[in-house]
Enzyme design. Structure first.
Site, PDB file in Angstrom:
ATOM      1  CE  LYS A  36      39.884  66.591  38.000  1.00 59.72           C
ATOM      2  NZ  LYS A  36      41.286  66.878  38.555  1.00 59.72           N
ATOM      3  NE  ARG A 134      48.636  66.831  38.171  1.00 58.13           N
ATOM      4  CZ  ARG A 134      47.420  67.285  37.968  1.00 58.13           C
ATOM      5  NH1 ARG A 134      46.655  67.775  38.875  1.00 58.13           N
ATOM      6  NH2 ARG A 134      46.693  67.073  36.960  1.00 58.13           N
ATOM      7  CG  HIS A 164      47.025  68.914  33.356  1.00 57.44           C
ATOM      8  ND1 HIS A 164      45.770  69.266  32.536  1.00 57.44           N
ATOM      9  CD2 HIS A 164      46.692  69.493  34.560  1.00 57.44           C
ATOM     10  CE1 HIS A 164      44.799  69.569  33.413  1.00 57.44           C
ATOM     11  NE2 HIS A 164      45.485  69.792  34.584  1.00 57.44           N
ATOM     12  NE  ARG A 221      42.892  66.322  29.991  1.00 59.42           N
ATOM     13  CZ  ARG A 221      44.239  66.689  29.658  1.00 59.42           C
ATOM     14  NH1 ARG A 221      44.877  66.386  28.479  1.00 59.42           N
ATOM     15  NH2 ARG A 221      44.883  67.696  30.242  1.00 59.42           N
ATOM     16  CE1 TYR A 265      31.203  75.394  70.742  1.00 59.29           C
ATOM     17  CE2 TYR A 265      30.700  75.451  68.352  1.00 59.29           C
ATOM     18  CZ  TYR A 265      30.501  74.690  69.656  1.00 59.29           C
ATOM     19  OH  TYR A 265      30.079  73.502  69.709  1.00 59.29           O
ATOM     20  CB  CYS A 312      28.616  75.568  64.733  1.00 57.28           C
ATOM     21  SG  CYS A 312      28.247  77.072  65.776  1.00 57.28           S
ATOM     22  CG  MET A 313      30.486  69.750  62.675  1.00 59.86           C
ATOM     23  SD  MET A 313      30.680  68.261  63.652  1.00 59.86           S
ATOM     24  CE  MET A 313      32.403  68.431  64.447  1.00 59.86           C
ATOM     25  CG  ASP A 314      26.452  69.900  63.041  1.00 60.21           C
ATOM     26  OD1 ASP A 314      26.945  69.049  62.393  1.00 60.21           O
ATOM     27  OD2 ASP A 314      26.569  69.610  64.444  1.00 60.21           O
TER      28      ASP A 314
HETATM   29  C1  PLP Z   1      44.148  65.629  33.543  1.00 61.46           C
HETATM   30  C2  PLP Z   1      43.159  66.622  33.507  1.00 61.46           C
HETATM   31  N1  PLP Z   1      42.516  67.026  32.434  1.00 61.46           N
HETATM   32  C3  PLP Z   1      41.402  67.907  32.686  1.00 61.46           C
HETATM   33  C4  PLP Z   1      41.218  68.646  33.909  1.00 61.46           C
HETATM   34  C5  PLP Z   1      39.825  69.449  33.783  1.00 61.46           C
HETATM   35  O1  PLP Z   1      40.495  70.879  34.293  1.00 61.46           O
HETATM   36  P1  PLP Z   1      39.478  72.111  34.393  1.00 61.46           P
HETATM   37  O2  PLP Z   1      38.393  71.724  35.659  1.00 61.46           O
HETATM   38  O3  PLP Z   1      40.438  73.367  34.648  1.00 61.46           O
HETATM   39  O4  PLP Z   1      38.942  72.326  33.211  1.00 61.46           O
HETATM   40  C6  PLP Z   1      41.711  68.226  35.023  1.00 61.46           C
HETATM   41  C7  PLP Z   1      41.576  68.675  36.154  1.00 61.46           C
HETATM   42  O5  PLP Z   1      42.376  69.267  36.943  1.00 61.46           O
HETATM   43  C8  PLP Z   1      43.024  67.234  34.778  1.00 61.46           C
HETATM   44  O6  PLP Z   1      43.435  66.763  35.874  1.00 61.46           O
END
Ligand code: PLP
Length: 372
Positions: A36, A134, A164, A221, A265, A312-314
């Protein structure tokens, strides 16, 4: 080829980290890696291609567009979206073979309706709330919702149950140990309610991969550790990790200023002596956080130099001292190694009072990713 500001993505190190995880969890258990947020800033398509080529079993995404981007790039691995989809996203998601999370009855019924109308079958994973606070069905309602999916939703197949862990990275394991046991008991109740075992039961993020073997279950995961950082400085370092990226720019301008000259700045820094100031073409729009103003450091030709004035920005400015051999065009390392010196994501996280996750995620799209 010389690049201006860029993030060098160390695919070889990411491969090393994945191999380390696989070695510890064994060949039978499934490995899902979280890609992600553009693979935590490292490039979701490239990391997913690597994952696919080295035997990773699943990918995890946060949003439907993230999953669709991978499918459009030709990635064929199973993909789990970690949270439920909105109704208008459901059909395209299921058609793309992205597995959806469900955790409440109205959303389950909507997905069933969409799938029936479009004549689709969808695998779903049920998310159970056990302490993250959550999303997720409560422990008390989980068996009933699972039985509802199993018996009343012919177009849905309950293929996973997960939760989680909010403090699996903590040096104190007590809460997570109890949470994993609680989750296992809920899974037992779900299995009893539906009269069969669901194939993928999972809860282990990086903290649990590193420190909670009883939570490895059918699938793990991990996310942040794939990219080479430990989730917290206190997490046990049971698997060696190598950094997933370096952040590099080059000196764009040099000048010698007289003692007392102000830089940037707000005029927040004044040269204490005659000194060489380098300008670098990276700023907060690239993810070089403004909190580094007058605080951080960079590496040039193996030496460490302070950031002076406001980011700065850039662009940003560096104090090279009263004598220098630095030249316009020289490489400047913001994260990574230069000679014997290294700036890590963990150092950034400490200066910025944040976590390494945010450090790599905040490297902006303007920063070109270069894959090694
Ligand atoms: C549902 C879920 N599983 C697994 C992960 C992976 O977590 P991490 O990056 O702490 O290993 C995340 C990330 O936040 C998550 O939201």
């Amino acid at each position: 080829m010389l690049y201006q500001t860029h993030a060098r993505i160390h695919l070889d190190n990411i491969r090393f980290n994945i191999a380390g995880i696989r070695q510890v969890i064994g060949p039978e258990r499934k490995l899902l890696i979280s890609v992600k947020a553009n693979a935590y800033g490292h490039g979701a398509v490239e990391v997913s291609r690597l994952a696919e080529s080295i035997g990773v079993d699943w990918l995890g995404v946060a949003t439907v567009p993230e999953g669709l981007e991978l499918r459009q790039a030709g990635i064929q691995l199973p993909i789990l979206k970690f949270s439920p989809a909105f109704p208008e996203e459901m059909e395209s998601t299921v058609k793309s073979g992205i597995t959806l999370t469900v955790c409440e009855r109205a959303n389950v019924n909507m997905l069933q309706q969409v799938c029936r109308s479009a004549n689709l079958q969808a695998d779903v994973h049920l998310k159970v709330e056990t302490g993250m606070g959550r999303i997720g069905v409560s422990a008390a309602e989980a068996p009933t919702l699972a039985a509802h999916i199993e018996r009343e939703c012919p177009n849905l197949q309950l293929d996973g149950i997960f939760t989680h862990l909010p403090v699996s990275d903590d040096s104190d394991p007590a809460y997570t140990r109890a949470q994993i046991e609680h989750f296992k008991a809920i899974v037992g109740a779900i299995h009893a309610a539906i009269g069969r075992r669901v194939s993928l039961v999972h809860c282990a993020n990086s903290g649990a991969v590193l420190g909670h073997a009883p939570g490895w279950l059918d699938l793990v995961r991990p996310g942040v550790m794939v990219y080479g950082t430990y989730p917290d400085p206190g997490t046990p370092r049971t698997i060696p990790l190598k950094p997933g990226l370096s952040l590099i720019t080059r000196v764009s301008f040099l000048k010698k200023v007289a003692a007392g000259t102000s830089i940037g700045y707000g005029r927040t820094w004044f040269a204490p002596q005659d000194t060489w100031i380098a300008t670098i073409p990276i700023g907060y729009a690239d993810g070089f956080n403004r909190l580094f103003s007058n605080r951080g450091r960079v590496l040039i030709n193996g030496r460490s130099y302070p950031i002076v004035g406001r980011i700065c920005m850039d662009q940003s400015m560096i104090d090279l001292g009263d004598e220098t051999d630095v030249l316009v065009g020289d490489e400047v390392v913001l994260i990574g190694k230069s000679g014997a010196e290294e700036i890590t994501c963990a150092e950034w996280a400490q200066v910025l009072q944040t976590i390494t996750y945010e450090v790599t995620c905040q490297i902006n799209a303007r920063v070109e990713r270069v894959y090694k």
